[in-house]
Write a protein that holds these residues in place. Structure first.
Motif, PDB file in Angstrom:
ATOM      1  N   ASP A 195       0.817  -1.208   0.000  1.00  0.00           N
ATOM      2  CA  ASP A 195       0.000   0.000   0.000  1.00  0.00           C
ATOM      3  C   ASP A 195       0.853   1.261   0.000  1.00  0.00           C
ATOM      4  N   ARG A 196       0.345   2.255  -0.667  1.00  0.00           N
ATOM      5  CA  ARG A 196       0.883   3.616  -0.637  1.00  0.00           C
ATOM      6  C   ARG A 196       0.000   4.416   0.307  1.00  0.00           C
ATOM      7  N   LEU A 197       0.546   4.894   1.415  1.00  0.00           N
ATOM      8  CA  LEU A 197      -0.229   5.624   2.423  1.00  0.00           C
ATOM      9  C   LEU A 197       0.153   7.096   2.436  1.00  0.00           C
ATOM     10  N   SER A 198      -0.862   7.945   2.493  1.00  0.00           N
ATOM     11  CA  SER A 198      -0.614   9.379   2.597  1.00  0.00           C
ATOM     12  C   SER A 198      -1.763  10.042   3.341  1.00  0.00           C
ATOM     13  N   VAL A 199      -1.501  11.246   3.794  1.00  0.00           N
ATOM     14  CA  VAL A 199      -2.526  12.076   4.436  1.00  0.00           C
ATOM     15  C   VAL A 199      -2.562  13.394   3.666  1.00  0.00           C
ATOM     16  N   SER A 200      -3.721  13.691   3.078  1.00  0.00           N
ATOM     17  CA  SER A 200      -3.877  14.900   2.266  1.00  0.00           C
ATOM     18  C   SER A 200      -4.724  15.935   3.007  1.00  0.00           C
ATOM     19  N   PHE A 201      -4.656  17.183   2.554  1.00  0.00           N
ATOM     20  CA  PHE A 201      -5.321  18.252   3.296  1.00  0.00           C
ATOM     21  C   PHE A 201      -5.503  19.481   2.428  1.00  0.00           C
ATOM     22  N   ASN A 202      -6.420  20.343   2.849  1.00  0.00           N
ATOM     23  CA  ASN A 202      -6.673  21.630   2.216  1.00  0.00           C
ATOM     24  C   ASN A 202      -6.661  22.725   3.261  1.00  0.00           C
ATOM     25  N   TYR A 203      -6.151  23.904   2.871  1.00  0.00           N
ATOM     26  CA  TYR A 203      -6.216  25.100   3.697  1.00  0.00           C
ATOM     27  C   TYR A 203      -6.999  26.170   2.941  1.00  0.00           C
TER      28      TYR A 203
END
Length: 206
Positions: A195-203
């Motif tokens: 698996d490729r794991l990431s945490v994405s976000f917006n400001y």
């Protein structure tokens, strides 16, 4: 003598998440992502209904920093990174600030992709990387002028990075990438068995 000037720069910010406190344990963050995914029945159902590969909490959990202390630490570090990027971009924020609008987990299995997209209604978007097994996808960024290039010939394969039509960013585990939210991007197919794991976000600007 001729003069050539580069105009209208597209910035990409790349730094270790740990460059700003608090420090986040990547192993603990990875374990937390899997634990959340396992318990998030609403998120699992949304992914299945949408044909979304793997798992994302994008449509199910809007309060990760309040639910899980480690995500509170992630956001505190991200706040500092986003502030630094805003200074580099010479943003005049007036009496408002860039504040976290949303944050979500991505678990992309073998064969999974995230197709090209932008993040409307946000100012800065980004991702911090939790697990990047060998052979996994880079982040593919698209020249925002691409739709207006019409009859332009292709670029040479060895053209400078700032003249390429696409840029492939290859972060390491624990890194954070930031870009302006209008920049179109995608994750090509994950060719790794893991698996490729990431945490994405917006400001947003509030």
């Amino acid at each position: 003598m001729s003069q050539i000037t580069s105009l209208f720069a597209t910035r990409l910010y790349h730094a270790p998440l740990s460059a700003h406190d608090p420090k986040v344990d990547p192993d603990e963050l990875e374990a937390s992502c899997y634990a959340i995914a396992e318990d998030d029945e609403a998120g699992q159902a949304w992914c299945e209904e949408q044909g979304f590969p793997g798992y994302t909490s994008y449509a199910s959990l809007a309060d990760l920093p309040r639910r899980f202390p480690i995500f509170g630490d992630v956001v505190k570090a991200l706040d500092a990174h986003v502030a630094a990027f805003a200074r580099d971009l010479a943003f005049d924020l007036g009496d408002k600030a860039l504040k976290l609008d949303s944050i979500w987990i991505n678990i992309l299995p073998e064969g999974g992709i995230h197709t090209g997209h932008i993040h409307p209604h946000s100012v800065i978007s980004g991702t911090t990387y939790v697990a990047l097994p060998e052979g996994t996808s880079a982040l593919k960024l698209e020249d925002p002028r691409l739709a207006m290039m019409m009859a332009a010939p292709p670029r040479l394969k060895d053209a400078p990075a700032d003249l390429q039509t696409f840029h492939y960013a290859r972060p390491s585990v624990g890194d954070v990438l930031l870009w302006e939210s209008w920049l179109r991007h995608e994750v090509p197919m994950n060719m790794s068995e893991d698996d490729r794991l990431s945490v994405s976000f917006n400001y947003g600007w509030e």
